[in-house]
Motif scaffolding. Structure first.
Motif, PDB file in Angstrom:
ATOM      1  N   GLY A  12     -44.973 -16.297  13.391  1.00  0.00           N
ATOM      2  CA  GLY A  12     -45.863 -15.305  13.198  1.00  0.00           C
ATOM      3  C   GLY A  12     -45.498 -13.699  12.881  1.00  0.00           C
ATOM      4  N   SER A  13     -46.288 -12.931  12.962  1.00  0.00           N
ATOM      5  CA  SER A  13     -46.188 -11.861  12.355  1.00  0.00           C
ATOM      6  C   SER A  13     -45.405 -10.830  13.514  1.00  0.00           C
ATOM      7  CB  SER A  13     -47.499 -11.137  12.040  1.00  0.00           C
ATOM      8  OG  SER A  13     -47.150  -9.752  11.851  1.00  0.00           O
ATOM      9  N   ALA A  14     -44.473 -10.139  13.091  1.00  0.00           N
ATOM     10  CA  ALA A  14     -43.859  -9.210  14.299  1.00  0.00           C
ATOM     11  C   ALA A  14     -44.796  -7.953  14.551  1.00  0.00           C
ATOM     12  CB  ALA A  14     -42.612  -8.702  13.487  1.00  0.00           C
ATOM     13  N   LYS A  15     -45.803  -7.672  13.743  1.00  0.00           N
ATOM     14  CA  LYS A  15     -46.788  -6.590  13.912  1.00  0.00           C
ATOM     15  C   LYS A  15     -45.975  -5.249  14.041  1.00  0.00           C
ATOM     16  CE  LYS A  15     -50.656  -9.355  15.902  1.00  0.00           C
ATOM     17  NZ  LYS A  15     -49.811 -10.800  15.782  1.00  0.00           N
ATOM     18  N   GLY A  16     -45.096  -5.141  13.293  1.00  0.00           N
ATOM     19  CA  GLY A  16     -44.149  -3.787  13.103  1.00  0.00           C
ATOM     20  C   GLY A  16     -43.562  -3.974  11.813  1.00  0.00           C
ATOM     21  N   GLY A  17     -42.703  -2.844  11.692  1.00  0.00           N
ATOM     22  CA  GLY A  17     -41.953  -2.787  10.465  1.00  0.00           C
ATOM     23  C   GLY A  17     -42.370  -1.604   9.806  1.00  0.00           C
ATOM     24  N   VAL A  18     -43.595  -1.224   9.986  1.00  0.00           N
ATOM     25  CA  VAL A  18     -44.236   0.300   9.410  1.00  0.00           C
ATOM     26  C   VAL A  18     -43.189   1.455   9.717  1.00  0.00           C
ATOM     27  CG1 VAL A  18     -46.008   0.804  10.917  1.00  0.00           C
ATOM     28  CG2 VAL A  18     -45.790   1.569   8.731  1.00  0.00           C
ATOM     29  N   LYS A  19     -42.865   1.484  10.937  1.00  0.00           N
ATOM     30  CA  LYS A  19     -42.060   2.652  11.587  1.00  0.00           C
ATOM     31  C   LYS A  19     -40.627   2.627  10.728  1.00  0.00           C
ATOM     32  CE  LYS A  19     -44.277   3.659  15.835  1.00  0.00           C
ATOM     33  NZ  LYS A  19     -45.160   2.685  15.873  1.00  0.00           N
ATOM     34  N   TRP A  21     -40.132   1.500   7.553  1.00  0.00           N
ATOM     35  CA  TRP A  21     -40.154   1.888   6.224  1.00  0.00           C
ATOM     36  C   TRP A  21     -40.393   2.915   6.032  1.00  0.00           C
ATOM     37  CZ3 TRP A  21     -44.738   3.181   3.449  1.00  0.00           C
ATOM     38  CH2 TRP A  21     -44.758   3.102   2.224  1.00  0.00           C
ATOM     39  N   TRP A  22     -41.480   3.645   6.916  1.00  0.00           N
ATOM     40  CA  TRP A  22     -41.769   4.965   7.035  1.00  0.00           C
ATOM     41  C   TRP A  22     -40.645   5.886   7.265  1.00  0.00           C
ATOM     42  CZ3 TRP A  22     -45.286   7.641   4.379  1.00  0.00           C
ATOM     43  CH2 TRP A  22     -45.780   8.985   4.722  1.00  0.00           C
ATOM     44  N   VAL A  83     -31.487  -3.267   5.833  1.00  0.00           N
ATOM     45  CA  VAL A  83     -32.468  -3.916   4.860  1.00  0.00           C
ATOM     46  C   VAL A  83     -31.748  -4.801   3.923  1.00  0.00           C
ATOM     47  CG1 VAL A  83     -34.038  -3.814   3.014  1.00  0.00           C
ATOM     48  CG2 VAL A  83     -34.207  -2.389   4.783  1.00  0.00           C
ATOM     49  N   GLU A  86     -30.706  -7.938   6.060  1.00  0.00           N
ATOM     50  CA  GLU A  86     -31.663  -8.698   6.300  1.00  0.00           C
ATOM     51  C   GLU A  86     -31.801  -9.654   5.037  1.00  0.00           C
ATOM     52  OE1 GLU A  86     -34.026  -6.301   9.659  1.00  0.00           O
ATOM     53  OE2 GLU A  86     -34.631  -6.161   7.675  1.00  0.00           O
ATOM     54  N   ASP A  87     -31.867  -8.844   3.880  1.00  0.00           N
ATOM     55  CA  ASP A  87     -32.148  -9.405   2.549  1.00  0.00           C
ATOM     56  C   ASP A  87     -30.938 -10.644   2.294  1.00  0.00           C
ATOM     57  OD1 ASP A  87     -34.115  -8.093   1.924  1.00  0.00           O
ATOM     58  OD2 ASP A  87     -33.107  -6.854   0.173  1.00  0.00           O
ATOM     59  N   HIS A  90     -27.886 -14.679   5.814  1.00  0.00           N
ATOM     60  CA  HIS A  90     -28.677 -15.642   6.062  1.00  0.00           C
ATOM     61  C   HIS A  90     -28.004 -16.452   7.541  1.00  0.00           C
ATOM     62  CE1 HIS A  90     -30.908 -14.807   2.613  1.00  0.00           C
ATOM     63  NE2 HIS A  90     -32.080 -14.744   3.345  1.00  0.00           N
ATOM     64  N   ARG A  94     -25.598 -12.372  10.875  1.00  0.00           N
ATOM     65  CA  ARG A  94     -26.262 -11.344  10.512  1.00  0.00           C
ATOM     66  C   ARG A  94     -26.589 -10.373  11.796  1.00  0.00           C
ATOM     67  NH1 ARG A  94     -32.700 -12.463   8.841  1.00  0.00           N
ATOM     68  NH2 ARG A  94     -33.196 -11.877  11.140  1.00  0.00           N
TER      69      ARG A  94
ATOM     70  N   GLU B 239     -48.363  -7.080   8.546  1.00  0.00           N
ATOM     71  CA  GLU B 239     -47.147  -5.932   9.210  1.00  0.00           C
ATOM     72  C   GLU B 239     -46.077  -6.568   9.765  1.00  0.00           C
ATOM     73  OE1 GLU B 239     -48.740  -2.763  11.394  1.00  0.00           O
ATOM     74  OE2 GLU B 239     -46.611  -2.115  11.943  1.00  0.00           O
ATOM     75  N   ARG B 243     -42.798 -10.362   5.905  1.00  0.00           N
ATOM     76  CA  ARG B 243     -43.809 -10.845   5.315  1.00  0.00           C
ATOM     77  C   ARG B 243     -44.190  -9.780   4.088  1.00  0.00           C
ATOM     78  NH1 ARG B 243     -47.926 -13.464   9.635  1.00  0.00           N
ATOM     79  NH2 ARG B 243     -46.682 -15.525  10.020  1.00  0.00           N
TER      80      ARG B 243
END
Lengths: 123, 279
Positions: A12-19, A21-22, A83, A86-87, A90, A94, B239, B243
């Motif tokens: 599922g989605s971690a519902k995060g990651g924007v912090k 990236w920003w 990043v 993580e890329d 594998h 990691r 988000e 993904r």
């Protein structure tokens, strides 16, 4: 035996990651003037002796900018290397690599800041 | 290239093969071998040579490159015409997907001269000598030029690519101003050929979790739609460090899109919208 949709969903989605990236973008923007300032100052003191550099670094503006540069630089480095790991990594390595990068960048930033403060507060 | 107006025709930009050794990190059973040569029919004067990837899972042996000599005087102008000519007149076992033959169905996406494009919208005269035709990269091959896109369509299914609305269905259509309608221009035209996703290095390394440019462009198509009422759910789904944020703006997607769309910009718009939501 899992369905294609279940495979695509994963955990599922971690519902995060924007912090993350920003913070990477903001630190990159901050590094533009800071790097220009740092390189300009190094070139300006190219012929100077030890005392001249110490005197320069003791000025409030120079020491403040130096500490901000160290924070922005190593924060940006840690985010970017995370990043990259993580890329491409594998395997089980990691997790260890991510911790090593984080702690390494923290250690380098701390060393730089302590050194700057020692110069600032030296008699 | 990016198509800005309807009188423009999408054109491929030439990109030669990145100089890594051939068969680099390829498992022994996937190494490509030399296949057989099918000569042009006697009397043919204008001959074009095609090197075509062949793989048949029901036969033992590695994938191979067959060389076909095509009589251009007997064949249509497009690469798809050449493939159909080969299938009709030379080797009927050649497998490839095709349907509309005019660039709107997205079936005949393949790797032409090293970049992804639709076989039906690429002129044979624009191909190099010899022309090379491979299936889309980074996908399991079912047979010859037919890749398995199951996972890509599962990822597409995951973003729920249809209108979500809790407002009761109106008697007639859900209205949209011309300005609101224009927000999906450049995105609704996507035909899901997956040229972009197949060419995306981030999807090569992390395709199990990264959604890839095609699916993210489709996500933006629904986020940009003024009638849609599920932005929160859609953004929550996207988000994620893998993904969405595995996109590093490499822009192979925009370069290779045979419809002249800009998936890179769509992904940037999603990232901007997530930041906007944060405050």
């Amino acid at each position: 035996m899992r369905s294609p949709l279940a495979r695509a969903e994963g955990l599922g989605s971690a519902k995060g990651g924007v912090k993350h990236w920003w913070a990477e973008r903001v630190s990159a923007v901050a590094l533009v003037p800071l790097t220009v300032w740092f390189l300009g100052s190094v070139i300006a003191h190219a012929g100077g002796d030890y005392d001249a550099v110490i005197t320069w670094l003791k000025t409030p503006l120079a020491s403040l900018a130096m500490i901000v540069l160290l924070l922005a630089l190593f924060h940006h480095t840690a985010l970017g290397l995370q990043v990259v790991i993580e890329d491409y990594v594998h395997s089980d390595a990691r997790f260890a690599a991510l911790i090593a990068v984080r702690l390494g960048c923290l250690a380098l930033a701390s060393a730089g800041i302590v050194a700057t403060l020692r110069i600032v507060f030296s008699p | 290239m990016i198509v800005e107006s309807s009188d423009q025709v999408a054109r491929f930009t030439l990109l030669k093969r990145f100089p890594v050794p051939r068969n680099f990190k390829v498992t022994p059973e996937s190494r490509i071998e030399k296949g057989r040569t099918w000569p042009a029919p006697p009397g043919a004067s204008r001959i074009k040579t095609f090197e075509v990837y062949r793989y048949d899972p029901e036969r033992d042996g590695n994938p191979r490159i067959d060389t076909f000599e095509v009589d251009l005087d007997d064949c249509g102008p497009m690469v798809l015409d050449a493939l159909i000519w080969i299938k009709n007149k030379v080797d009927s076992t050649l497998a490839f997907r095709r349907s509309c033959r005019e660039g709107v169905c997205g079936s005949c996406a393949m790797t032409l001269d090293g970049t992804n494009w639709l076989a039906c919208t690429r002129f044979i005269s624009d191909m190099s000598k010899p022309a090379t035709i491979y299936p889309l990269a980074n996908l399991p091959v079912i047979k010859d030029l037919v890749p398995d896109t199951t996972h890509l369509f599962a990822q597409y299914e995951m973003i729920e690519p249809w209108l979500h609305a809790t407002t009761p269905t109106p008697e007639k259509e859900r209205l949209q101003s011309p300005q609101e309608r224009s927000q999906v221009d450049g995105y609704y035209e996507c035909i899901l050929c997956f040229c972009c996703t197949s060419g995306c290095p981030s999807h090569w390394w992390n395709g199990d979790r990264f959604l890839g440019p095609a699916v993210l462009l489709q996500s933006w198509r629904w986020l940009a739609d003024s009638r849609d009422e599920a932005k929160e759910k859609r953004l929550d789904t996207l988000e994620d460090p893998f993904r969405l944020y595995r996109c590093h703006t490499i822009l192979n997607c925009t370069r290779t899109c045979p419809k002249g769309l800009n998936p890179g910009k769509a992904i940037a718009e999603i990232k901007k919208m997530v930041v906007e939501r944060e405050g």
